[in-house]
Design a protein around this motif. Structure first.
Motif, PDB file in Angstrom:
ATOM      1  N   GLY A 187       1.028  -1.150  -0.033  1.00 38.60           N
ATOM      2  CA  GLY A 187      -0.171   0.061   0.102  1.00 38.60           C
ATOM      3  C   GLY A 187       0.811   1.371   0.029  1.00 38.60           C
ATOM      4  N   LEU A 188       2.155   1.191  -0.088  1.00 41.23           N
ATOM      5  CA  LEU A 188       2.770   2.395  -0.288  1.00 41.23           C
ATOM      6  C   LEU A 188       3.938   2.102  -1.449  1.00 41.23           C
ATOM      7  CD1 LEU A 188       3.195   4.772   1.863  1.00 41.23           C
ATOM      8  CD2 LEU A 188       5.337   3.476   2.667  1.00 41.23           C
ATOM      9  N   ASP A 189       4.063   3.357  -2.040  1.00 38.51           N
ATOM     10  CA  ASP A 189       5.240   3.834  -3.319  1.00 38.51           C
ATOM     11  C   ASP A 189       6.489   4.352  -2.255  1.00 38.51           C
ATOM     12  OD1 ASP A 189       6.516   3.895  -5.379  1.00 38.51           O
ATOM     13  OD2 ASP A 189       5.499   5.778  -5.930  1.00 38.51           O
ATOM     14  N   VAL A 190       7.571   3.652  -2.445  1.00 35.70           N
ATOM     15  CA  VAL A 190       8.736   4.157  -1.813  1.00 35.70           C
ATOM     16  C   VAL A 190       9.915   4.382  -3.024  1.00 35.70           C
ATOM     17  CG1 VAL A 190      10.416   3.659  -0.323  1.00 35.70           C
ATOM     18  CG2 VAL A 190       8.135   2.915  -0.119  1.00 35.70           C
ATOM     19  N   ALA A 191      10.739   5.272  -2.917  1.00 36.64           N
ATOM     20  CA  ALA A 191      11.909   5.671  -3.854  1.00 36.64           C
ATOM     21  C   ALA A 191      12.841   6.570  -2.980  1.00 36.64           C
ATOM     22  CB  ALA A 191      11.327   6.461  -4.966  1.00 36.64           C
ATOM     23  N   ALA A 192      14.144   6.003  -3.515  1.00 42.54           N
ATOM     24  CA  ALA A 192      15.258   6.730  -2.800  1.00 42.54           C
ATOM     25  C   ALA A 192      16.303   7.141  -3.744  1.00 42.54           C
ATOM     26  CB  ALA A 192      15.645   5.727  -1.639  1.00 42.54           C
ATOM     27  N   TYR A 193      17.220   7.742  -3.507  1.00 45.66           N
ATOM     28  CA  TYR A 193      18.436   8.303  -4.429  1.00 45.66           C
ATOM     29  C   TYR A 193      19.284   8.793  -3.702  1.00 45.66           C
ATOM     30  CZ  TYR A 193      20.983  10.390  -7.968  1.00 45.66           C
ATOM     31  OH  TYR A 193      22.088  10.776  -8.696  1.00 45.66           O
ATOM     32  N   ALA A 333       3.303  14.278  13.931  1.00 44.43           N
ATOM     33  CA  ALA A 333       2.285  13.024  13.659  1.00 44.43           C
ATOM     34  C   ALA A 333       1.541  13.824  12.460  1.00 44.43           C
ATOM     35  CB  ALA A 333       1.744  12.749  14.554  1.00 44.43           C
ATOM     36  N   ILE A 334       1.326  12.799  11.432  1.00 40.40           N
ATOM     37  CA  ILE A 334       0.326  13.109  10.373  1.00 40.40           C
ATOM     38  C   ILE A 334      -0.298  11.725   9.851  1.00 40.40           C
ATOM     39  CG2 ILE A 334       1.484  15.318   9.431  1.00 40.40           C
ATOM     40  CD1 ILE A 334       2.960  13.387   7.273  1.00 40.40           C
ATOM     41  N   ARG A 335      -1.302  12.050   8.902  1.00 41.27           N
ATOM     42  CA  ARG A 335      -1.736  10.724   8.174  1.00 41.27           C
ATOM     43  C   ARG A 335      -1.519  11.141   6.724  1.00 41.27           C
ATOM     44  NH1 ARG A 335      -6.096   8.617   5.770  1.00 41.27           N
ATOM     45  NH2 ARG A 335      -6.529   6.562   6.313  1.00 41.27           N
ATOM     46  N   LEU A 336      -0.885   9.884   6.198  1.00 42.77           N
ATOM     47  CA  LEU A 336      -0.634  10.146   4.803  1.00 42.77           C
ATOM     48  C   LEU A 336      -1.972   9.612   4.007  1.00 42.77           C
ATOM     49  CD1 LEU A 336       3.086   8.830   3.888  1.00 42.77           C
ATOM     50  CD2 LEU A 336       1.935  11.065   3.677  1.00 42.77           C
ATOM     51  N   HIS A 337      -2.744  10.245   3.319  1.00 47.86           N
ATOM     52  CA  HIS A 337      -3.907   9.990   2.432  1.00 47.86           C
ATOM     53  C   HIS A 337      -3.600   9.303   1.222  1.00 47.86           C
ATOM     54  CE1 HIS A 337      -6.523  11.631   5.823  1.00 47.86           C
ATOM     55  NE2 HIS A 337      -5.621  12.652   5.803  1.00 47.86           N
ATOM     56  N   PRO A 338      -4.473   8.797   0.501  1.00 44.47           N
ATOM     57  CA  PRO A 338      -4.098   8.479  -0.962  1.00 44.47           C
ATOM     58  C   PRO A 338      -3.853   9.536  -1.676  1.00 44.47           C
ATOM     59  CG  PRO A 338      -6.066   7.290  -0.189  1.00 44.47           C
ATOM     60  CD  PRO A 338      -5.744   8.243   1.038  1.00 44.47           C
ATOM     61  N   THR A 375       3.841  11.248  -7.020  1.00 45.93           N
ATOM     62  CA  THR A 375       4.084   9.884  -6.453  1.00 45.93           C
ATOM     63  C   THR A 375       5.423  10.273  -5.865  1.00 45.93           C
ATOM     64  OG1 THR A 375       4.823   9.124  -8.420  1.00 45.93           O
ATOM     65  CG2 THR A 375       2.340   8.850  -8.031  1.00 45.93           C
ATOM     66  N   ALA A 376       5.950   8.927  -5.257  1.00 50.26           N
ATOM     67  CA  ALA A 376       7.311   8.789  -4.573  1.00 50.26           C
ATOM     68  C   ALA A 376       8.157   8.789  -5.783  1.00 50.26           C
ATOM     69  CB  ALA A 376       7.356   7.817  -3.460  1.00 50.26           C
ATOM     70  N   THR A 377       7.806   7.850  -6.518  1.00 54.31           N
ATOM     71  CA  THR A 377       8.802   7.648  -7.817  1.00 54.31           C
ATOM     72  C   THR A 377       8.787   8.666  -8.769  1.00 54.31           C
ATOM     73  OG1 THR A 377       7.962   5.192  -7.971  1.00 54.31           O
ATOM     74  CG2 THR A 377       9.078   6.051  -9.870  1.00 54.31           C
ATOM     75  N   PRO A 406      -0.522   5.465  -3.011  1.00 55.63           N
ATOM     76  CA  PRO A 406      -1.292   5.694  -4.147  1.00 55.63           C
ATOM     77  C   PRO A 406      -2.932   5.768  -4.249  1.00 55.63           C
ATOM     78  CG  PRO A 406       0.147   3.476  -4.155  1.00 55.63           C
ATOM     79  CD  PRO A 406      -0.095   4.242  -2.586  1.00 55.63           C
ATOM     80  N   ASN A 407      -2.968   6.663  -5.129  1.00 51.32           N
ATOM     81  CA  ASN A 407      -4.494   6.854  -5.205  1.00 51.32           C
ATOM     82  C   ASN A 407      -5.266   5.808  -5.443  1.00 51.32           C
ATOM     83  OD1 ASN A 407      -5.094   9.695  -5.044  1.00 51.32           O
ATOM     84  ND2 ASN A 407      -3.861   9.996  -6.717  1.00 51.32           N
TER      85      ASN A 407
END
Length: 410
Positions: A187-193, A333-338, A375-377, A406-407
């Motif tokens: 349920g999560l899009d993750v990206a790093a660099y 603290a927060i909530r990440l929504h779609p 998006t993260a990507t 993701p939506n």
């Protein structure tokens, strides 16, 4: 009043003192002797290059007898094949045009077939009416210089190979300080660099994402002060401590508190070490994620909402980790929504120099607003292009980590 000496007395006007006699004898060398035994080679040739005169010094260097050269060989006959080509295409034409040419590096072929590197200066001697008569050439032995130049080239090549070995070692060491791949979070899009500013030294930026108990994940991103092996050692200790502390007590403030205790204990001597860091906890929450984020002196994260709203997510008051025995750690603290995206970054990004000035947080916020919603990507891809655009203005390593929900498809 001075009295003149008698018949047997000595007078300074009668000749030099005895101690000056050896010196005077040295000055009585003939011009021919000076020519023949000069510390450099002398060569006179006719206008067509035929050798007319050569001194003993050059004959000794080349291993020839005078009769072998005078009237029998030309100047170009003494050169190697490459030297002859250069003589015909450059040396001789320039000499004819200018009347003089100096400091030209050539190679003579000696009588036994060896090569003699030399520096040559030639001058055209003219008559009273300006008519060219012959060419006088001075030859300097360049063997010591050639050896010196070759040694310089060898040292330069060795230094370059050493630099390449060091760059490969640094790259390998850098890879060990970063996760090879980020774990997947349902349920999560993750990206790093990770952007390496220089291959000469290992940077101190780091990030990670890892599972904890149940459906909980920990993540962090930070920057250790300094570069090189010392910074790499602190980075390794920091990553290990963060992961171990999160298993013991996953509360972000507690995790950074444990890290602060370790760094302050290990590096409180004459060479103190510290870091800035953000540590977060991810917990699934219906169609999104609940995020608790703790900061220790690190630049604020960026939150890009699904409706386009974009702003920093500050953790005000968080102090550098490792400097004080009881550093204050700030949490939010927060909530990440779609459709929401959270971006963490190190200060190499905001400290980059543009043609006008330092890039800064305001420019980064404006840049993020042009991306949202995203998006993260896509965010990390855009940041990579931004980093590349700085060119030489980016002189510090930079790490970025982005998380997005993701939506939901209708």
């Amino acid at each position: 009043m001075c009295k003149s000496g008698g018949p047997g007395s000595e007078n300074a006007s009668d000749g030099p003192p005895d101690d000056e006699a050896p010196f005077s004898a040295l000055l009585e060398d003939s011009a021919e002797d000076l020519y023949e035994n000069a510390p450099c080679g002398y060569l006179s040739t006719l206008l067509d290059g035929q050798i007319a005169k050569v001194n003993g010094t050059l004959l000794d260097w080349l291993g020839y007898q005078r009769r072998d050269l005078v009237g029998r060989k030309s100047f170009s006959d003494l050169l190697t094949v490459g030297g002859r080509i250069y003589h015909e295409t450059h040396f001789a034409p320039l000499l004819r045009m200018q009347g003089e040419i100096s400091g030209i590096a050539l190679e003579f072929r000696t009588a036994d077939g060896n090569r003699l590197p030399v520096l040559v200066t030639s001058t055209v001697k003219t008559g009273a009416d300006g008519t060219p008569l012959l060419i006088r050439t001075t030859v300097f032995d360049a063997r010591d210089r050639r050896t010196y130049e070759q040694e310089l080239l060898r040292a330069r090549d060795e230094a370059e190979r050493e630099r390449e070995r060091l760059a490969a070692l640094n790259a390998t060491l850098q890879q060990t300080l970063l996760p090879p791949v980020l774990v997947g979070v349902p349920g999560l899009d993750v990206a790093a660099y990770y952007h390496v500013a220089s291959t000469d030294e290992v940077g101190g930026d780091f990030y990670d994402l890892f599972p904890l108990s149940g459906e909980t994940w920990g993540f962090f991103l930070g920057d250790v002060c300094g570069k090189g092996a010392a910074a790499a050692a602190v980075t390794s200790l920091t990553r290990y401590t963060l992961r171990a502390a999160a298993v013991y007590d996953p509360e972000p403030a507690a995790v950074l508190g444990n890290l602060n205790t370790v760094l302050n204990h290990e590096y409180n001597g004459p060479d103190p070490r510290f870091c800035t860091v953000l540590f977060g906890l991810l917990v699934p929450d219906d169609d999104g994620f609940h995020v608790t984020l703790a900061g220790g002196g690190h630049p604020p994260a960026l939150l890009m909402r699904a409706d386009g709203r974009t702003d920093f997510l500050p953790t005000p008051g968080g102090q550098l980790i490792g400097v004080f025995p009881d550093a204050h750690v700030a949490t939010t603290a927060i909530r990440l929504h779609p459709g929401d995206t959270l971006l963490l970054y190190t200060d190499g990004l905001t400290e980059a120099r543009t043609s006008e000035a330092r890039y800064g947080e305001h420019a980064l916020l404006d840049f993020a607003k042009t991306l949202a919603p995203t998006t993260a990507t896509n965010t990390v891809a855009a940041i990579r292009e931004l980093l590349d655009s700085f060119g030489t203005g980016l002189d510090d390593d930079t790490a970025v980590l982005a998380l997005s929900v993701p939506n939901q498809t209708p």
